[in-house]
Enzyme design. Structure first.
Site, PDB file in Angstrom:
ATOM      1  N   HIS A  48       2.089  -2.636  -0.357  1.00 28.27           N
ATOM      2  CA  HIS A  48       1.307  -2.462   0.864  1.00 28.27           C
ATOM      3  C   HIS A  48      -0.047  -3.165   0.815  1.00 28.27           C
ATOM      4  CE1 HIS A  48       3.559   1.631   1.580  1.00 28.27           C
ATOM      5  NE2 HIS A  48       4.333   0.582   1.790  1.00 28.27           N
ATOM      6  N   PRO A  49      -0.127  -4.418   0.418  1.00 29.73           N
ATOM      7  CA  PRO A  49      -1.437  -5.086   0.436  1.00 29.73           C
ATOM      8  C   PRO A  49      -1.943  -5.249   1.869  1.00 29.73           C
ATOM      9  CG  PRO A  49       0.298  -6.686   0.022  1.00 29.73           C
ATOM     10  CD  PRO A  49       0.942  -5.331  -0.024  1.00 29.73           C
TER      11      PRO A  49
END
Length: 623
Positions: free
Chosen positions: A552-553
């Site tokens: 989930h960057p």
């Protein structure tokens, strides 16, 4: 390519004759026919790449076909007078990608950019070369092609915080309507907070093999004072939740399939695969984006955008492309001899959900049904049901606050379940994450006779931030990713994750789970052996070794109003100081949402499409 038929051996020739032979052949034909449902090319758009020529002109060029890019392209192409081109660096999704239970088998393949973080002394110490793997989709549909398909929007407070930072129009009351527009929930009992007419199919897939364990975990949570949540946004959002998945009839429903393939007949929508964007073309005198430079089949083409270029390449590729185009930190770009067109904080504000994968628990076999992998293959290929039709029990979550200092949770637990006879799933997951071979081997020995679960404690609101920079001015060099894990000054992130492990220890001792003899395993971490096992210091050492990405960057092209020196784009997603250029993907999040980022990314794509449509048509448009 191997001839599969040549490798098949009849171990009992001559035993099937007449009717029995006919029935057997019918079964085999049914199994072979069922595979046609997977990786079906006719569900996707034709590849326009061979027809592109240098100087070709479009109204809009969208870079990236993932969770946001597919959605913004769909919305823009509703206007029949606009030519919309979608550029995707990868190719069509494989048949394997359609099988939900095999998502980790796609990591490290040609459908993955295969990014890795830079080594540090603070995190990823249990991974090969001290580097955590960050899989990202290099394929039509982006990372939605091999994510866990989990659909969760986040909390009201997430979006209200965005608005409080000056991002008008991004409060919960506004964005929730954009979510509903993309949704097509298949559950007749779903609440009216979900949409029924959108392109993305949402289903609740029955949990198999692990249903008794999930029941026990739900009861354990109730034992600890937490309820079962029916919706995402209740008044008190802590407890257990079974989430919707982007899954239709046991087959993955990726973003390209939903938002591009469903409208592939639109004559003004063009999708170009294996199209690697080198940079955005910007007129230096007017600071206006005019098109893109793209590499297709060994040739470099310059394509023109009459109205806008929309960058939807994700939190790694979007900042990389901006910097290669001359938009980014002045000193950094100058050090690489890149002409600076706009000094901007591109690549900063990198946030990610850290997940601890070092809490491996085994249970007595009575906790779970046991079926062979062959049984599961049969169930899937015949009926698209069973363990392979799901992401295990990963759509079962629990949310809690380790400090009880808020009515919002600070931890989300994901569960990676490995039934008996399915140990190869655990091996593949650990290998795809890049865990050191000795830790993988040790873990495999532990789970030969007992079902197991990795309790993935996930930090929802990290204080640590990382940064992304360029390795060189060569577009084909992968960028440098500094994860920033456990770099906050007070070590609060480490402390919260430690508290979450203590929570899990207590949870395992509740009667509903304790009856299955849960054993928290001591993994092969020699650097941690100097500490007493399960002491605070031991767990902190384990966390620094086995905490990694939940994929989930966010935040590397941060959204903020004019005057916000930390922002790259404004609330309309326009790049500050550059005309006709927007970013629409998870990279614009000023603060990471308290949820998996697939659904919010699709919402961002749809909202971007609406804002762009309103500007260029000079009138209010439908959501």
């Amino acid at each position: 390519m191997m001839d599969v038929g040549a490798s098949m051996v009849d171990t009992c020739p001559g035993n099937l004759q007449g009717l029995s032979s006919y029935l057997f052949i019918t079964l085999i034909n049914s199994l072979f026919g069922s595979k046609c449902k997977l990786g079906a090319r006719e569900l996707y758009n034709d590849d326009y790449a061979p027809k592109l020529r240098d100087g070709d002109e479009f109204d809009f060029i969208v870079i990236g076909s993932g969770s946001a890019g597919s959605v913004v392209s769909n919305k823009l192409s509703e206007n029949k007078n606009w030519k919309v081109l979608v550029l995707e660096a990868g190719g069509y999704p494989s048949a394997l990608s359609d099988i939900p239970g095999l998502m980790f088998f796609l990591h490290g393949t040609d459908e993955d950019w295969q990014y890795k973080t830079e080594p540090t002394t603070k995190s990823c110490l249990g991974f090969k070369n001290g580097q955590c793997s960050w899989p990202r989709g290099k394929v039509f549909g982006g990372t939605s092609v091999f994510n866990a398909m989990l659909y969760i929007k986040g909390y009201k407070k997430d979006y209200d915080q965005w608005a409080q930072l000056g991002n008008t129009g991004w409060d919960w009351e506004t964005v929730r309507h954009y979510f509903k527009k993309i949704e097509n929930v298949q559950d007749p009992n779903a609440s009216d907070q979900y949409g029924r007419n959108g392109y993305m199919m949402l289903s609740k897939i029955s949990i198999v093999l692990g249903e008794m364990l999930v029941k026990a975990m739900r009861e354990a949570f109730e034992n600890m004072g937490y309820s079962s949540l029916q919706e995402e946004e209740p008044a008190y959002p802590m407890g257990t939740l079974e989430a919707y998945q982007c899954n239709k009839d046991g087959v993955r429903y990726n973003a390209a399939k939903a938002f591009l393939g469903k409208v592939k007949e639109r004559p003004n929508l063009f999708t170009s695969l294996h199209s690697f964007v080198n940079k955005i073309l910007i007129d230096p005198s007017t600071k206006t984006a005019t098109g893109v430079e793209v590499k297709i089949g060994g040739k470099i083409l310059k394509l023109k955008a009459k109205k806008e270029v929309i960058l939807s390449a994700g939190s790694i590729n979007s900042p990389q492309i901006l910097m290669l185009s001359g938009i980014g930190p002045k000193e950094h770009l100058e050090s690489l001899n890149i002409k600076v067109l706009k000094d901007a904080p591109v690549g900063y504000n990198l946030e990610d959900h850290m997940i601890n994968i070092g809490t491996l628990v085994t249970f007595s076999p009575e906790c779970c049904k046991a079926e062979t992998f062959q049984d599961q293959l049969y169930q899937y290929f015949m009926y698209q049901k069973g363990f392979l039709a799901t992401s295990g029990i990963m759509n079962f979550w629990n949310f809690f606050n380790t400090r009880n200092d808020s009515h919002y949770p600070n931890i989300q637990n994901h569960y990676f379940f490995y039934p008996l006879n399915h140990q190869h799933y655990l091996e593949q997951f650990l290998k795809s994450a890049g865990v050191k071979p000795e830790i993988v081997a040790d873990s495999m020995e532990y789970i030969k006779r007992r079902p197991s679960v990795i309790v993935g404690n996930t930090l929802m609101n990290p204080k640590s931030k990382g940064r992304l920079t360029l390795k060189s001015s060569n577009p084909e060099d992968k960028p440098l990713i500094e994860s920033g894990y456990f770099t906050d000054a007070e070590d609060d992130d480490l402390q919260v994750l430690l508290e979450s492990i203590r929570f899990v220890e207590k949870m395992m001792q509740t009667p509903p789970l304790n009856k299955f003899d849960p054993q928290i395993l001591r993994l092969n971490l020699p650097d941690c052996d100097k500490y007493e096992y399960r002491s605070d210091d031991y767990w902190k050492c384990s966390l620094r070794h086995l905490t990694t990405t939940l994929y989930h960057p966010t935040g590397t092209c941060k959204m903020g109003p004019v005057g916000d020196k930390t922002a790259v784009v404004d609330p309309k997603l326009k790049v500050h100081g550059i005309k006709n250029l927007r970013v629409a993907d998870a990279s614009i999040m000023p603060i990471i949402v308290s949820a998996n980022t697939h659904a919010p990314s699709m919402m961002i794509g749809h909202k971007a499409g609406v804002m762009i449509t309103e500007q260029w048509s000079n009138q209010k448009t439908e959501l």
